[in-house]
Design an enzyme around this catalytic site. Sequence first.
Site, PDB file in Angstrom:
ATOM      1  CG  ASP A   1     256.575 -23.889  51.981  1.00  0.00           C
ATOM      2  OD1 ASP A   1     255.797 -22.941  52.092  1.00  0.00           O
ATOM      3  OD2 ASP A   1     256.214 -25.087  51.936  1.00  0.00           O
TER       4      ASP A   1
ATOM      5  CD  GLU B   1     255.489 -23.688  55.366  1.00  0.00           C
ATOM      6  OE1 GLU B   1     254.576 -23.014  54.850  1.00  0.00           O
ATOM      7  OE2 GLU B   1     255.887 -24.758  54.889  1.00  0.00           O
TER       8      GLU B   1
ATOM      9  CD  GLU C   1     253.215 -26.357  55.984  1.00  0.00           C
ATOM     10  OE1 GLU C   1     252.410 -25.438  55.774  1.00  0.00           O
ATOM     11  OE2 GLU C   1     253.687 -27.044  55.070  1.00  0.00           O
TER      12      GLU C   1
ATOM     13  CG  HIS D   1     254.035 -31.076  50.100  1.00  0.00           C
ATOM     14  ND1 HIS D   1     252.748 -30.831  49.725  1.00  0.00           N
ATOM     15  CD2 HIS D   1     254.381 -30.063  50.921  1.00  0.00           C
ATOM     16  CE1 HIS D   1     252.339 -29.703  50.292  1.00  0.00           C
ATOM     17  NE2 HIS D   1     253.311 -29.213  51.023  1.00  0.00           N
TER      18      HIS D   1
ATOM     19  CG  ASP E   1     251.935 -21.832  52.796  1.00  0.00           C
ATOM     20  OD1 ASP E   1     253.105 -21.683  52.387  1.00  0.00           O
ATOM     21  OD2 ASP E   1     251.544 -22.868  53.369  1.00  0.00           O
TER      22      ASP E   1
ATOM     23  CG  HIS F   1     256.512 -29.975  53.321  1.00  0.00           C
ATOM     24  ND1 HIS F   1     257.363 -29.315  52.488  1.00  0.00           N
ATOM     25  CD2 HIS F   1     255.597 -29.058  53.734  1.00  0.00           C
ATOM     26  CE1 HIS F   1     256.959 -28.057  52.376  1.00  0.00           C
ATOM     27  NE2 HIS F   1     255.898 -27.859  53.124  1.00  0.00           N
TER      28      HIS F   1
HETATM   29 CO    CO Z   1     254.909 -25.897  53.364  1.00  0.00          CO
END
Ligand code: CO
Length: 291
Positions: free
Chosen positions: A97, A276, A189, A164, A86, A156
């Site tokens: 992200d 994600e 995600e 977040h 990640d 998020h």
């Molecule tokens: Co994330």
Amino acid sequence: MTETDEIIEKYRLAGRILSEVRAQTAEKVIEGESLLMVAEFTENLIREKGGKPAFPVNISRNDEAAHSTPSLNDKAVFGKDIVKLDIGVHIDGYIADTAITVDLSGNPELVKAAEAALEAAINFIHAGVNTSDIGGVIDETITSFGYKPIINLTGHGLAQYIQHAPPAIPNKRMPGGVILKEGDIIAIEPFATNGAGKIHDAGSAEIYHIVSEKPVRHPSARKLLVEIGKYKTLPFAKRWLGERIDFAMMALVRANIIRPYPILKEVQGGLISQAEHTVIITKEGCEVITR
Ligand code: CO
């Protein structure tokens, strides 16, 4: 360009850097390779390409879902693991992200379940969609593979220097969803597991973030806080701060100035996969900036 256009361009640049970094990092994940080497390779590559890490690269294995990153002198190497990478990049605080699963464990269907759920969610969303319905699509897709979504982890929103932000993007239909608007930037995600579908804090932490700025008496803690201030409200790794900082770190945690992100593990020890992407919501659909 308007200010909004400039901001969108920063998100897109972060996303472009990130997709290159993700591909090169995934190639490094092989049996016998050091986790610490991969983490440092990834974070350095982000800087070489003109971005900054938005958070320490998370290298979470097997029943770990998230928040695992190597320590300063970490000796761990990859085995026959299912590995979640990640990774985040920011440009002036505007964050992209992304996550992928590299499978060395022989569970390709588990990886496919998370990937298919992410694709289904991407194809489903547009301005006007309720976040709860995205959770429904993710849940149905993962369940169709014979696995369970992790229900207490969510995607998020993203905001400047805030990884977040609201809204949460659930991995199951949940009451109290919100309606997405054109221009919203969100990370979706899905996590899939052959366990119970829930995670809990496993205690230890290598990743922290600042939660309040207040004066601290001890000189070593004060000096460390100046160093940590560079990361603003973004997560940072203890590994980034060098040797002999345990006392100062503890003082900052006790004063409730920094807070750990404990490693999250599946409650039944189930294996976990993750996928994600970060997207910008449009009228008709979405623009995936981390493709
Ligand atoms: Co994330």
